[in-house]
Design a protein around this motif. Structure first.
Motif, PDB file in Angstrom:
ATOM      1  N   PRO A 111       0.789  -1.238   0.000  1.00  0.00           N
ATOM      2  CA  PRO A 111       0.000   0.000   0.000  1.00  0.00           C
ATOM      3  C   PRO A 111       0.817   1.282   0.000  1.00  0.00           C
ATOM      4  N   ASP A 112       2.131   1.189   0.214  1.00  0.00           N
ATOM      5  CA  ASP A 112       2.980   2.385   0.292  1.00  0.00           C
ATOM      6  C   ASP A 112       3.707   2.601  -1.020  1.00  0.00           C
ATOM      7  N   VAL A 175      -2.882  -0.648  -8.726  1.00  0.00           N
ATOM      8  CA  VAL A 175      -2.241  -1.864  -8.219  1.00  0.00           C
ATOM      9  C   VAL A 175      -2.282  -1.963  -6.697  1.00  0.00           C
ATOM     10  N   GLY A 176      -3.003  -1.058  -6.047  1.00  0.00           N
ATOM     11  CA  GLY A 176      -3.268  -1.236  -4.626  1.00  0.00           C
ATOM     12  C   GLY A 176      -2.599  -0.289  -3.665  1.00  0.00           C
ATOM     13  N   ALA A 177      -1.832   0.685  -4.156  1.00  0.00           N
ATOM     14  CA  ALA A 177      -1.228   1.657  -3.247  1.00  0.00           C
ATOM     15  C   ALA A 177      -2.312   2.554  -2.656  1.00  0.00           C
ATOM     16  N   LYS A 178      -2.158   2.894  -1.394  1.00  0.00           N
ATOM     17  CA  LYS A 178      -3.084   3.786  -0.710  1.00  0.00           C
ATOM     18  C   LYS A 178      -2.446   5.143  -0.426  1.00  0.00           C
ATOM     19  N   LEU A 201      -4.793   9.409  -3.812  1.00  0.00           N
ATOM     20  CA  LEU A 201      -3.877   8.786  -2.866  1.00  0.00           C
ATOM     21  C   LEU A 201      -3.472   9.784  -1.781  1.00  0.00           C
ATOM     22  N   ARG A 202      -3.177   9.273  -0.607  1.00  0.00           N
ATOM     23  CA  ARG A 202      -2.685  10.135   0.463  1.00  0.00           C
ATOM     24  C   ARG A 202      -1.210  10.411   0.232  1.00  0.00           C
ATOM     25  N   VAL A 203      -0.838  11.665   0.079  1.00  0.00           N
ATOM     26  CA  VAL A 203       0.545  12.053  -0.157  1.00  0.00           C
ATOM     27  C   VAL A 203       1.270  12.161   1.183  1.00  0.00           C
TER      28      VAL A 203
END
Length: 304
Positions: A111-112, A175-178, A201-203
């Motif tokens: 997720p990162d 692809v699943g990064a949050k 996405l959260r920056v």
């Protein structure tokens, strides 16, 4: 003499610092140094509960920007010949909002995320050593190659690379990064910041290396306006010898405008531009690479 040639190349590609920066199209990648990870790997339970990866994009046929530097992988994707053979299986094809096909590397998982945007006139391998190390440390890394560069699609007018940065962010989300750390060099850093303002996405952080305050890329891409909104840990790096101080002046403008509670300005003495401060500066370049990776991992640790 080498530094003089580098500055001259930057001056030609950064006329007025509004049209991006150019440099040698291909540069040899230095072997990535092994280092201890400060980013914890996912626990087995987290891995087991993770949703399955979405199917990859289908290979696309198109005319690349540099056919002589392009090969097709075993999976059918076009990739720059500078990419080491052991990483070519990570290649895929992204499609931008205006229908341009980009060669990209997608490495790691989880997720990162980290977006790595290269300089104009350079290529996908500018950030490949850093990208490899980050993937090994448990990050999901996307490195897009800009339109009309390397193995990405040839276009008549090389504009709108902000759309290329957004395509990279969209891929991370797919692809699943949050969450995402935004990074780029020259106008790649400027576009990464601008694209990060409106990503879902959260920056968690921002790196800009030799990045001008503004780039004219079909639309005005304004890093000053972006960093006023991106209140995340920010690292700006520039050499005072880059274009006889003109780039440093632009970077200091971005630094002054940044609303980040934690921001750092690194004045690199090498005289090089963008990722050349890492790739071509010997021991000081290796130290700067370590500092960049540490800043990314620290930014993620602070965001937990």
């Amino acid at each position: 003499m080498l530094r003089v040639r580098v500055v001259a190349a930057v001056a030609l590609g950064c006329l007025g610092l509004v049209s991006g920066c150019s440099g040698p199209a291909d540069k040899p990648a230095r072997d990535a140094k092994a280092g201890a990870s400060t980013h914890s790997a996912p626990t087995p339970s987290a891995t087991a509960s993770r949703a399955p990866a979405p199917p990859d994009h289908k290979p696309v046929s198109y005319k690349p920007g540099s056919p002589d530097r392009t090969v097709r992988t075993a999976r059918g994707y076009l990739v720059n010949t500078c990419v080491p053979k052991d990483l070519r299986s990570k290649a895929t094809t992204l499609t931008t909002s205006d229908g341009v096909h980009l060669s990209a590397l997608v490495m790691g998982d989880g997720p990162d995320g980290v977006l790595l945007d290269h300089e104009q006139g350079y290529n996908i391998c500018s950030f490949i050593d850093i990208g490899r190390q980050l993937a090994e440390r448990g990050y999901h890394v996307v490195i897009p190659e800009y339109r009309d560069h390397g193995a990405s699609e040839h276009v008549a007018v090389n504009e709108h690379i902000d759309r290329d940065a957004r395509a990279g962010l969209a891929e991370l989300r797919r692809v699943g990064a949050k969450r995402v750390f935004l990074a780029g060099a020259s106008c790649g850093g400027t576009t990464a910041a601008v694209a990060g303002v409106d990503t879902p996405l959260r920056v968690v952080g921002l790196l800009m290396m030799s990045s001008p305050a503004r780039c004219s890329l079909g639309v005005d891409v304004d890093a000053v306006a972006a960093v006023r909104k991106l209140k995340v840990p920010t690292l700006l790096v520039v050499s005072p010898g880059d274009m006889e101080g003109a780039v440093e002046k632009q970077v200091r403008e971005v630094y002054a405008a940044s609303a980040a509670p934690k921001k750092e300005l690194v004045i690199d003495k090498s005289g090089y531009h963008g990722t050349d401060m890492i790739k071509r500066a010997g021991a000081s370049g290796a130290a700067l690479q370590d500092r960049v990776i540490a800043f990314i991992t620290d930014s993620y640790d602070a965001a937990r």
